[in-house]
Write a protein that holds these residues in place. Structure first.
Motif, PDB file in Angstrom:
ATOM      1  N   PHE A  85     -40.348  28.253 -34.253  1.00  0.00           N
ATOM      2  CA  PHE A  85     -38.923  28.567 -34.125  1.00  0.00           C
ATOM      3  C   PHE A  85     -38.363  27.968 -32.833  1.00  0.00           C
ATOM      4  O   PHE A  85     -39.089  27.751 -31.867  1.00  0.00           O
ATOM      5  CB  PHE A  85     -38.688  30.076 -34.097  1.00  0.00           C
ATOM      6  CG  PHE A  85     -39.121  30.801 -35.335  1.00  0.00           C
ATOM      7  CD1 PHE A  85     -38.323  30.825 -36.470  1.00  0.00           C
ATOM      8  CD2 PHE A  85     -40.341  31.453 -35.361  1.00  0.00           C
ATOM      9  CE1 PHE A  85     -38.728  31.490 -37.611  1.00  0.00           C
ATOM     10  CE2 PHE A  85     -40.754  32.130 -36.496  1.00  0.00           C
ATOM     11  CZ  PHE A  85     -39.955  32.146 -37.632  1.00  0.00           C
ATOM     12  N   VAL A  86     -37.049  27.743 -32.869  1.00  0.00           N
ATOM     13  CA  VAL A  86     -36.293  27.363 -31.679  1.00  0.00           C
ATOM     14  C   VAL A  86     -35.164  28.371 -31.511  1.00  0.00           C
ATOM     15  O   VAL A  86     -34.495  28.719 -32.494  1.00  0.00           O
ATOM     16  CB  VAL A  86     -35.711  25.943 -31.805  1.00  0.00           C
ATOM     17  CG1 VAL A  86     -34.675  25.667 -30.717  1.00  0.00           C
ATOM     18  CG2 VAL A  86     -36.814  24.903 -31.753  1.00  0.00           C
ATOM     19  N   VAL A  87     -34.962  28.846 -30.298  1.00  0.00           N
ATOM     20  CA  VAL A  87     -33.817  29.702 -29.980  1.00  0.00           C
ATOM     21  C   VAL A  87     -32.928  28.952 -28.994  1.00  0.00           C
ATOM     22  O   VAL A  87     -33.410  28.412 -27.992  1.00  0.00           O
ATOM     23  CB  VAL A  87     -34.273  31.052 -29.388  1.00  0.00           C
ATOM     24  CG1 VAL A  87     -33.088  31.802 -28.779  1.00  0.00           C
ATOM     25  CG2 VAL A  87     -34.939  31.907 -30.456  1.00  0.00           C
ATOM     26  N   ILE A  88     -31.643  28.916 -29.325  1.00  0.00           N
ATOM     27  CA  ILE A  88     -30.644  28.227 -28.496  1.00  0.00           C
ATOM     28  C   ILE A  88     -29.457  29.158 -28.290  1.00  0.00           C
ATOM     29  O   ILE A  88     -29.042  29.863 -29.218  1.00  0.00           O
ATOM     30  CB  ILE A  88     -30.148  26.930 -29.166  1.00  0.00           C
ATOM     31  CG1 ILE A  88     -31.282  25.907 -29.293  1.00  0.00           C
ATOM     32  CG2 ILE A  88     -28.967  26.327 -28.397  1.00  0.00           C
ATOM     33  CD1 ILE A  88     -30.891  24.662 -30.082  1.00  0.00           C
ATOM     34  N   MET A  89     -28.907  29.180 -27.089  1.00  0.00           N
ATOM     35  CA  MET A  89     -27.597  29.789 -26.837  1.00  0.00           C
ATOM     36  C   MET A  89     -26.762  28.759 -26.105  1.00  0.00           C
ATOM     37  O   MET A  89     -27.213  28.163 -25.116  1.00  0.00           O
ATOM     38  CB  MET A  89     -27.723  31.050 -25.995  1.00  0.00           C
ATOM     39  CG  MET A  89     -26.380  31.660 -25.583  1.00  0.00           C
ATOM     40  SD  MET A  89     -26.624  32.853 -24.260  1.00  0.00           S
ATOM     41  CE  MET A  89     -24.935  33.144 -23.732  1.00  0.00           C
ATOM     42  N   PHE A  90     -25.539  28.523 -26.602  1.00  0.00           N
ATOM     43  CA  PHE A  90     -24.665  27.572 -25.920  1.00  0.00           C
ATOM     44  C   PHE A  90     -23.213  27.998 -26.015  1.00  0.00           C
ATOM     45  O   PHE A  90     -22.822  28.784 -26.875  1.00  0.00           O
ATOM     46  CB  PHE A  90     -24.859  26.153 -26.480  1.00  0.00           C
ATOM     47  CG  PHE A  90     -24.307  25.927 -27.872  1.00  0.00           C
ATOM     48  CD1 PHE A  90     -23.076  25.330 -28.076  1.00  0.00           C
ATOM     49  CD2 PHE A  90     -25.038  26.317 -28.995  1.00  0.00           C
ATOM     50  CE1 PHE A  90     -22.573  25.114 -29.348  1.00  0.00           C
ATOM     51  CE2 PHE A  90     -24.551  26.099 -30.279  1.00  0.00           C
ATOM     52  CZ  PHE A  90     -23.312  25.507 -30.455  1.00  0.00           C
TER      53      PHE A  90
END
Length: 207
Positions: A51-56
């Motif tokens: 998995f990849v978690v991103i917040m932008f």
């Protein structure tokens, strides 16, 4: 796939406990608790290997000259760019939750280290560039660092929390990789994605 960010509701303001900067009547802004929220996900597609978690934040001014300057405002119609606040890659396929405060618990001057974190591998967020000119704060900021939009911005800022299920165990990224590198490496490997969007402002006229 579904994503849940504890204490956060889609389209609503993010609580101050998750913010890098909070309102301060005397100084406009002061450091906040800067804890990463608990993020969990389910309904994962078959074949997921990581998995990849991103917040932008897609609402960051493309020109920073007037950011946090007394007597000036940042117009709502100024072109905007993405500002990455959280990058975690190579999260193992059996993980379904990142606990609150696991990747960040307080503002750390000069940043947190890149590479393997408590969960997954940390990428470099854009505070690295934003604080480069501040001798007390300049450094490499990796992992989670929360919202701190300009207090003189006429635009309400939005923050997208995303989780992506991938068909590879690793994106093969190392060193000081950034958000664009993550997006490029993910291309063609995403099996499913989910997103929650929240808002935040330090502008008292918008609060």
């Amino acid at each position: 796939m579904k994503i849940t960010v504890s204490g956060i509701h889609n389209g609503q303001p993010i609580p101050e406990q998750f913010a890098f900067g909070v309102p301060n009547a005397d100084d406009r802004m002061s450091f906040g608790p800067n804890r990463n929220p608990e993020v969990s996900w389910d309904e994962v597609p078959e074949g997921t290997r990581s998995f990849v978690v991103i917040m932008f934040d897609p609402d960051v001014p493309s020109v920073a000259d007037d950011v946090n300057q007394e007597g000036k405002t940042i117009p709502k119609d100024l072109p905007r760019v993405d500002f990455f606040h959280w990058l975690l890659v190579d999260i193992p396929a059996d993980v379904r939750r990142i606990p609150e405060g696991e990747d960040s618990d307080g503002v750390i001057p000069k940043g947190k280290p890149v590479g393997a974190g408590p969960i997954g591998v940390r990428g470099v967020n854009n505070y690295t560039q934003f604080l480069a000119g501040n001798p007390d704060m300049a450094g490499t900021y990796a992992g989670y660092d929360g919202p701190c939009p300009p207090w003189n911005d006429e635009r309400l800022h939005h923050y997208h929390f995303e989780v992506h299920a991938l068909d590879v165990e690793s994106l093969g990224l190392s060193g000081e990789f950034d958000g664009e590198a993550v997006r490029k490496a993910m291309a063609g490997h995403v099996l499913a994605s989910a997103r929650v969007t929240v808002t935040y402002t330090l502008n008292p006229e918008l609060a």
